[in-house]
Scaffold this motif. Structure first.
Motif, PDB file in Angstrom:
ATOM      1  N   GLU A   1      -4.742 -57.003 -47.553  1.00  0.00           N
ATOM      2  CA  GLU A   1      -5.657 -56.409 -46.638  1.00  0.00           C
ATOM      3  C   GLU A   1      -6.501 -57.597 -45.664  1.00  0.00           C
ATOM      4  OE1 GLU A   1      -8.385 -54.162 -48.980  1.00  0.00           O
ATOM      5  OE2 GLU A   1      -6.530 -52.794 -49.523  1.00  0.00           O
TER       6      GLU A   1
ATOM      7  N   ALA B   1      -6.318 -58.043 -41.672  1.00  0.00           N
ATOM      8  CA  ALA B   1      -7.621 -58.185 -41.091  1.00  0.00           C
ATOM      9  C   ALA B   1      -7.595 -59.403 -40.230  1.00  0.00           C
ATOM     10  CB  ALA B   1      -9.150 -58.065 -41.822  1.00  0.00           C
TER      11      ALA B   1
ATOM     12  N   ASP C   1      -7.761 -59.579 -36.049  1.00  0.00           N
ATOM     13  CA  ASP C   1      -8.652 -60.286 -35.246  1.00  0.00           C
ATOM     14  C   ASP C   1      -7.817 -61.375 -34.492  1.00  0.00           C
ATOM     15  OD1 ASP C   1     -10.895 -59.345 -36.794  1.00  0.00           O
ATOM     16  OD2 ASP C   1     -11.097 -60.915 -38.149  1.00  0.00           O
TER      17      ASP C   1
END
Length: 133
Positions: free
Chosen positions: A79, A83, A87
């Motif tokens: 996770e 993420a 980004d």
């Protein structure tokens, strides 16, 4: 060699010590180092590696998972990486939009553009003035 010392400092590797103080690496240490490098390449921190390493066993070819207890740690790391990747992709999309908008402008040579302003440096990062000699 420096990385081996670092792995030892992090508690990831425990080679034998000779009376002279020199490290003696065994076959299982080689497998552990391969596993550590594999997990580092997968984006895991040494802290997380230290948490999941007890759930790994040497199958003769390298370290493999031996218990499901490491699944929460691996899911958490996945996770975190997802993420970070999202980004980065968003940043690349913003850069692509800026490139597209800029490529339509004239002049293409930044030295010919009067609107280019040099970046402002934060206080304390200004270069030192030349000393008088």
């Amino acid at each position: 060699m420096r990385s081996l010392r670092y792995y030892e400092e992090q508690g990831l590797l425990r080679p034998l010590r000779r009376p002279s103080g020199y490290r003696e690496f065994r076959k299982e240490d080689v497998a552990t180092v391969r596993g550590i490098r594999l997990m580092l390449a997968a984006g895991l921190s040494t802290t997380t590696i230290g948490e999941v390493l007890p759930c790994m066993t040497d199958d003769g070819e390298g370290l493999t998972p031996s218990c499901a207890g490491m699944l929460p740690d691996l899911h958490r790391e996945r996770e975190r990486l997802s993420a970070a990747a999202a980004d980065l992709l968003a940043a690349r999309d913003r850069l692509d939009a800026l490139l597209e908008a800029t490529s339509r402008l004239d002049p293409a040579d930044p030295s010919e553009c009067d609107t280019v302003v040099p970046p402002v440096r934060p206080p304390g990062l200004n270069p030192r003035p030349a000393s008088a000699t």
